[in-house]
Motif scaffolding. Structure first.
Motif, PDB file in Angstrom:
ATOM      1  N   UNK A  41       0.853  -1.178   0.000  1.00  0.00           N
ATOM      2  CA  UNK A  41       0.000   0.000   0.000  1.00  0.00           C
ATOM      3  C   UNK A  41       0.894   1.234   0.000  1.00  0.00           C
ATOM      4  N   UNK A  42       0.709   2.099  -0.983  1.00  0.00           N
ATOM      5  CA  UNK A  42       1.496   3.320  -1.146  1.00  0.00           C
ATOM      6  C   UNK A  42       2.998   3.058  -1.049  1.00  0.00           C
ATOM      7  N   UNK A  43       3.452   2.006  -1.721  1.00  0.00           N
ATOM      8  CA  UNK A  43       4.877   1.714  -1.821  1.00  0.00           C
ATOM      9  C   UNK A  43       5.469   0.961  -0.650  1.00  0.00           C
ATOM     10  N   UNK A  44       4.679   0.705   0.387  1.00  0.00           N
ATOM     11  CA  UNK A  44       5.184  -0.045   1.544  1.00  0.00           C
ATOM     12  C   UNK A  44       4.590  -1.447   1.539  1.00  0.00           C
ATOM     13  N   UNK A  94      -2.429  -2.950  -3.184  1.00  0.00           N
ATOM     14  CA  UNK A  94      -3.837  -2.609  -2.993  1.00  0.00           C
ATOM     15  C   UNK A  94      -4.087  -1.103  -2.899  1.00  0.00           C
ATOM     16  N   UNK A  95      -3.125  -0.305  -3.295  1.00  0.00           N
ATOM     17  CA  UNK A  95      -3.259   1.152  -3.205  1.00  0.00           C
ATOM     18  C   UNK A  95      -4.527   1.645  -3.900  1.00  0.00           C
ATOM     19  N   UNK A  96      -4.772   1.203  -5.104  1.00  0.00           N
ATOM     20  CA  UNK A  96      -5.928   1.679  -5.868  1.00  0.00           C
ATOM     21  C   UNK A  96      -7.242   1.065  -5.411  1.00  0.00           C
ATOM     22  N   UNK A  97      -7.174   0.025  -4.575  1.00  0.00           N
ATOM     23  CA  UNK A  97      -8.378  -0.666  -4.127  1.00  0.00           C
ATOM     24  C   UNK A  97      -9.006  -0.026  -2.891  1.00  0.00           C
ATOM     25  N   UNK A  98      -8.261   0.787  -2.169  1.00  0.00           N
ATOM     26  CA  UNK A  98      -8.747   1.303  -0.890  1.00  0.00           C
ATOM     27  C   UNK A  98     -10.020   2.136  -1.032  1.00  0.00           C
ATOM     28  N   UNK A 134     -13.276   1.077   5.038  1.00  0.00           N
ATOM     29  CA  UNK A 134     -12.380   1.693   6.019  1.00  0.00           C
ATOM     30  C   UNK A 134     -11.410   2.618   5.295  1.00  0.00           C
ATOM     31  N   UNK A 135     -10.640   3.389   6.059  1.00  0.00           N
ATOM     32  CA  UNK A 135      -9.653   4.277   5.444  1.00  0.00           C
ATOM     33  C   UNK A 135      -8.252   3.714   5.654  1.00  0.00           C
ATOM     34  N   UNK A 136      -7.250   4.463   5.251  1.00  0.00           N
ATOM     35  CA  UNK A 136      -5.881   3.950   5.311  1.00  0.00           C
ATOM     36  C   UNK A 136      -5.352   3.790   6.733  1.00  0.00           C
ATOM     37  N   UNK A 137      -6.067   4.281   7.720  1.00  0.00           N
ATOM     38  CA  UNK A 137      -5.651   4.081   9.111  1.00  0.00           C
ATOM     39  C   UNK A 137      -5.627   2.612   9.496  1.00  0.00           C
TER      40      UNK A 137
END
Length: 75
Positions: free
Chosen positions: A24-27, A51-55, A60-63
């Protein structure tokens, strides 16, 4: 932390290798201890992917990633 390619990440899907990792976001995150990722599947999502584009489709959010320590970077 490790650097891992998309091809290497794809093998960490809970099927080909025992690790259950997602990006997610490169991590890279190891989600293997999460009951929600049992057998490498979380609802309609599979481990071993970015899964960056799937969120945006998630309830839920990225938290949600705050529960996991990043183990590496996607290259």
């Amino acid at each position: 932390m490790i650097s891992i390619s998309k091809n290497q990440l794809a093998l960490r899907n809970g099927q080909d290798k025992p690790e259950i990792w997602i990006a997610y976001k490169g991590k890279i995150y190891d989600v293997g201890n999460s009951r929600l990722w049992k057998n490498g599947k979380h609802y309609e999502h599979w481990a071993g992917q970015d899964l960056t584009d799937e969120l945006s489709d998630a309830p839920h959010n990225e938290n949600v990633f705050d529960k996991f320590e990043p183990i590496g970077y996607l290259i």
